[in-house]
Design a protein around this motif. Structure first.
Motif, short mmCIF file in Angstrom:
data_model
loop_
_atom_site.label_atom_id
_atom_site.label_comp_id
_atom_site.label_asym_id
_atom_site.label_seq_id
_atom_site.Cartn_x
_atom_site.Cartn_y
_atom_site.Cartn_z
N ARG A 1 62.66 9.73 53.80
CA ARG A 1 63.00 9.61 52.38
C ARG A 1 62.07 10.40 51.47
NH1 ARG A 1 64.60 3.63 50.52
NH2 ARG A 1 66.54 3.40 51.68
N GLN A 2 61.04 11.04 52.07
CA GLN A 2 60.07 11.70 51.22
C GLN A 2 60.67 12.83 50.40
OE1 GLN A 2 56.70 12.78 53.58
NE2 GLN A 2 56.13 10.66 53.95
N SER A 3 61.61 13.60 51.05
CA SER A 3 62.20 14.71 50.31
C SER A 3 63.03 14.18 49.14
CB SER A 3 63.06 15.57 51.23
OG SER A 3 64.07 14.78 51.81
N LEU A 4 63.64 12.97 49.32
CA LEU A 4 64.42 12.38 48.23
C LEU A 4 63.52 12.03 47.05
CD1 LEU A 4 66.86 9.98 50.06
CD2 LEU A 4 67.37 12.11 48.88
N PHE A 5 62.33 11.54 47.36
CA PHE A 5 61.38 11.18 46.31
C PHE A 5 61.09 12.39 45.42
CE2 PHE A 5 57.11 10.92 44.68
CZ PHE A 5 57.00 9.62 44.19
N TYR A 6 60.69 13.52 46.06
CA TYR A 6 60.37 14.70 45.27
C TYR A 6 61.60 15.23 44.54
CZ TYR A 6 56.05 14.56 47.90
OH TYR A 6 54.87 14.17 48.44
N ALA A 7 62.76 15.17 45.23
CA ALA A 7 63.99 15.67 44.60
C ALA A 7 64.28 14.89 43.33
CB ALA A 7 65.15 15.53 45.58
#
Lengths: 105, 497
Positions: free
Chosen positions: B111-117
């Protein structure tokens, strides 16, 4: 439209069931979209793309574009809300707000 | 129109595009995604600074999207309000820098990429909102940053976060609908959506009642977004249960968008001059007064650090509303300056709270006793931020409150100064409790004794913001000079004051 808006607001404010709240939200949204569409009828206007010489009445395309955008926004809000409700149900075991807020749980 | 103008849509589209691509490009590659997000935010910040320099060397920048001239096309403007873009960009960059270690520790890899997105999309939405010169675009950008904010709150783990996000979503969606209703009413009356055009056409509109209703809907909708008491009830849960960098983003920047909306609304209606603005001004004034006192008292009775900070945001939004409601030049410039200063202070405080949470896993102030010996730099940053929040001179919190007090004298309401002082004293009350707990009490918890100083990537932005918050008052004259034209424009349009 005002009545629909009021019904939606009433549902959002008073119902304890989270899904019903989302339905109320959708009723409110429909009311606003309806209002925008009804405001799109302009007497004495001319269609922007088809040119002169056509029979009135015409509807303003802007109002429809606005409603289309609004529906997309409303859809994403509803989708996100439903996902969150599923998570609340999975983690807390209930989607009734009065049960969720009881201190025992 | 020179080439620099194209930077304006870039500040909006770049973060949103980068954000939309991030999950596709960097799934399960947290560090790479972090670099990507940081690069996008830095480029957006650079574009914002370029525009800002252009603004202060010349006139307002206007950009017709797709080449369609206003009032038919969609227009973006870079004016006094949109000058917030570099501030948003700079704080977002610091938040992103601080996010990395926090995200690695708390968010699952998938989910980390979702956070930055979501953070990037949120930034793009806010940039679009402050630059929008078109009512419907105002609504759309508002939804962009609002929906990403709901999702960001939901990224935190635990049952509280999901419920808080849902509550935030319901309240936010209703307020957005009120704004959309107002846009519909204004569009029905004038047939236009461009703000300048609407203001001109509204004077000739047939139904002043509908204009008044639109004004009411806009004011209430933005009051909810700005979390002005008593419409603040969604804020403490959402801000306290979100991941700490997200709390910093929400409390520092996203609530300020409500203020931006109020400023835009008042300027539109002041120009149109169809509805007397005395009533909304008085409403803002009184709600501000109540919010200052209620927010400070509620912050005092909290036990969790992040809840205290969240209620302190409620109180500070009260100061800003009070300043705008007084509608005197000094008070309005004070409120605008406080918007920027509070963004700096509260971002720093929430990042520091995140560092404390990451280091100890404890959130209650009583549990954090003695942390000053173990995490001296983090605790120091927290103390500096708290002092700035109380508004002791020469900290950043002082300038805005001082200006609002002067404005109160100008507006012939000297009793407001008493409220401002009372709010500051109450804030000092709970700030001293936190400081006392951190530095002058022996540790009560094993995790405090074993705690180590926060990682540098979290500490450096937090310390930088704390230092800015403490020394901010020294640059007060510069900032006030920058916001003064906007304040005069804001007041100048109003009649009968």
């Amino acid at each position: 439209m005002v009545i629909l808006f009021a019904i939606g607001l009433y549902v959002v404010l008073t119902k304890q069931n989270l899904v019903k709240k989302i339905i109320g939200l959708n009723i409110m949204e429909t009311a606003v979209f309806g209002l925008i569409v009804t405001s799109g009828m302009v007497t004495g206007g001319s269609p922007p793309l088809l040119g002169q010489g056509l029979e009135p009445p015409y509807a303003s395309p802007i109002a429809h574009a606005l409603v289309l955008t609004g529906i997309v926004v409303a859809l994403s809000v509803t989708a996100l809300a439903l996902v969150l409700i599923i998570r609340v149900k999975a983690e807390c075991g209930s989607i009734e707000l009065d049960e969720l807020l009881e201190p025992d749980e | 129109m020179n080439g620099l103008v194209h930077l304006l849509p870039l500040t909006v589209l770049l973060p949103i595009t980068a954000g939309a691509l991030a999950p596709a490009l960097f799934h399960r590659r947290g560090t790479a995604c972090w670099i990507w997000a940081l690069a996008a935010a830095l480029l957006s910040l650079a574009a914002g600074i370029g525009l800002w320099r252009e603004l202060y060397s010349g006139a307002t920048i206007s950009y017709p999207l797709g080449g369609w001239p206003p009032p038919y096309g969609i227009e973006l403007v870079f004016d006094g309000v949109a000058a917030l873009i570099p501030v948003l960009g700079a704080l977002a960059v610091l938040i992103l820098v601080a996010s990395r270690r926090y995200v690695e520790a708390t968010v699952p890899a998938s989910r980390q990429s979702l956070f930055y997105a979501l953070i990037l999309i949120n930034l793009g939405g806010m940039n679009g909102f402050v630059a929008a010169a078109d009512l419907f675009n105002l609504f759309v950008w508002m939804e962009v940053f609002s929906i990403s904010a709901y999702a960001l709150v939901a990224l935190a783990r635990g049952p509280v976060a999901a419920l808080a996000a849902l509550k935030y979503l319901l309240v936010g969606a209703v307020s957005s609908l009120l704004v959309l209703l107002a846009v519909a009413l204004l569009h029905a009356q004038t047939g236009s959506l461009n703000m300048g055009d609407v203001a001109g056409l509204l004077a000739a509109a047939e139904a002043p009642g509908a204009s008044a209703l639109a004004l009411g809907c806009l004011v209430v909708g933005f009051l909810v977004k700005a979390a002005i008491f008593p419409l603040h009830f969604w804020l403490p849960d959402a801000h306290a249960s979100a991941p700490s960098p997200v709390s910093a983003l929400l409390s520092g920047l996203v609530v300020k968008m409500g203020i931006v909306g109020l400023v835009r609304t008042r300027m539109l209606f002041a120009e149109a001059d169809v509805v007397p603005l005395l009533m909304p001004d008085t409403l803002l004034l009184w709600l501000g007064v109540i919010a200052i006192l209620a927010g400070a008292v509620l912050a005092m009775v909290q036990r969790e650090l992040k809840l205290m900070l969240a209620y302190s945001t409620v109180a500070n939004m009260g100061y800003i509303a009070l300043g705008l409601g007084l509608a005197a030049p000094a008070a309005v410039s004070g409120a605008l300056a406080h918007t920027v200063y509070h963004a700096t202070i509260k971002t720093g405080l929430f990042l520091t709270a995140g560092a404390v949470l990451l280091g100890t896993g404890l959130s209650r102030v009583d549990d954090l006793r003695g942390l000053g010996q173990r995490m001296p730099l983090t605790s120091g940053a927290l103390v500096l931020g708290l002092l700035a929040a109380t508004g002791i001179p020469p900290t950043a919190g002082f300038v805005g409150k001082w200006q609002i007090a002067i404005g109160a004298l100008q507006a012939g309401r000297p009793w407001v100064i008493g409220v401002i002082l009372a709010g500051a004293l109450l804030t000092l009350g709970w700030a001293i409790r936190v400081i006392n707990s951190l530095f002058f009490r022996p540790p009560a918890r094993a995790r405090v004794i074993t705690a180590r100083e926060a990682p540098a990537s979290l500490l450096v932005p937090a310390l930088l913001l704390a230092l800015l918050a403490v020394s901010g008052g020294l640059f007060g004259a510069v900032l006030l000079g920058l916001v003064e034209p906007l304040a005069l424009e804001f007041v100048g349009g109003g009649h009968g004051h």
